[in-house]
Design an enzyme around this catalytic site. Structure first.
Site, mmCIF file in Angstrom:
data_model
loop_
_atom_site.group_PDB
_atom_site.id
_atom_site.type_symbol
_atom_site.label_atom_id
_atom_site.label_comp_id
_atom_site.label_asym_id
_atom_site.label_seq_id
_atom_site.Cartn_x
_atom_site.Cartn_y
_atom_site.Cartn_z
ATOM 1 N N ASN A 8 48.064 32.393 46.122
ATOM 2 C CA ASN A 8 46.895 31.493 46.892
ATOM 3 C C ASN A 8 46.599 30.349 45.087
ATOM 4 O O ASN A 8 45.978 30.767 44.778
ATOM 5 C CB ASN A 8 46.046 31.508 48.155
ATOM 6 C CG ASN A 8 45.861 30.097 48.535
ATOM 7 O OD1 ASN A 8 45.647 29.143 47.852
ATOM 8 N ND2 ASN A 8 44.780 30.096 49.297
ATOM 9 N N ARG A 10 44.809 27.690 45.160
ATOM 10 C CA ARG A 10 43.218 27.679 45.460
ATOM 11 C C ARG A 10 42.584 28.587 45.617
ATOM 12 O O ARG A 10 41.496 27.933 45.268
ATOM 13 C CB ARG A 10 43.272 26.618 47.116
ATOM 14 C CG ARG A 10 44.343 25.249 46.670
ATOM 15 C CD ARG A 10 44.092 24.954 47.803
ATOM 16 N NE ARG A 10 42.708 24.288 48.366
ATOM 17 C CZ ARG A 10 42.007 23.510 48.992
ATOM 18 N NH1 ARG A 10 43.012 23.991 50.292
ATOM 19 N NH2 ARG A 10 41.049 23.682 49.685
ATOM 20 N N CYS A 11 42.688 30.095 45.918
ATOM 21 C CA CYS A 11 41.568 30.983 45.659
ATOM 22 C C CYS A 11 41.622 31.428 44.033
ATOM 23 O O CYS A 11 42.632 31.721 43.024
ATOM 24 C CB CYS A 11 42.752 31.743 46.398
ATOM 25 S SG CYS A 11 41.436 33.613 46.264
ATOM 26 N N SER A 12 40.295 31.501 43.669
ATOM 27 C CA SER A 12 40.349 31.716 42.446
ATOM 28 C C SER A 12 40.024 33.343 42.484
ATOM 29 O O SER A 12 40.563 33.652 40.397
ATOM 30 C CB SER A 12 38.063 31.531 41.333
ATOM 31 O OG SER A 12 37.302 32.411 42.725
ATOM 32 N N ARG A 15 43.414 32.970 41.405
ATOM 33 C CA ARG A 15 44.210 32.284 39.384
ATOM 34 C C ARG A 15 43.953 33.301 38.771
ATOM 35 O O ARG A 15 44.278 33.712 38.057
ATOM 36 C CB ARG A 15 44.065 31.474 39.486
ATOM 37 C CG ARG A 15 44.253 30.544 40.289
ATOM 38 C CD ARG A 15 43.496 29.055 40.448
ATOM 39 N NE ARG A 15 42.288 28.995 39.423
ATOM 40 C CZ ARG A 15 41.598 28.624 40.836
ATOM 41 N NH1 ARG A 15 41.594 28.214 42.589
ATOM 42 N NH2 ARG A 15 39.965 29.012 41.018
#
Length: 115
Positions: A8, A10-12, A15
């Site tokens: 995802n 948008r998920c730190s 990433r």
């Protein structure tokens, strides 16, 4: 063998896990699981590789968890998996699969053991 990350962007943590894989020389297949959720069979296979149950990787803080009444202990593994496939936001992320092994990227360093 190529690693696959259920990601995802948008998920730190997701990433960070992807960056860690790339630092380790991996060029993983990236599956944005919110756009392309795993099938029930794929999710069962991932759970088997993780050695975890659906309840272990379901995101209990999501609104869908509460709205669907998924805290009910009488729900079967298959019912939880079906809910996760229909509502992929409920799947904990990131998950990295490589060969016959899988690991959660929480923390991101948790995936190093399967590389």
């Amino acid at each position: 063998m190529t690693a696959t990350i259920y990601h995802n962007p948008r998920c730190s943590k997701s990433r960070q896990t992807l960056a860690l894989l790339e630092e380790k020389g991996e060029s993983p297949q990236i599956i944005e699981y919110l756009k392309t959720p795993p099938s029930e069979a794929e999710l069962k296979d991932i759970l088997s590789k993780l050695g975890l149950s659906a309840r272990d990787i379901i995101r209990k803080g999501e609104d869908a968890y509460k709205e669907l009444g998924l805290a009910d202990d009488s729900l079967s593994e298959d019912q939880l998996i079906a809910a996760m496939v229909k509502n992929p936001i409920l799947i904990e992320r990131p998950i990295v699969v490589k060969g016959g092994k899988a690991a959660l990227g929480r923390p991101p360093e948790g995936v190093i053991k399967i590389l």
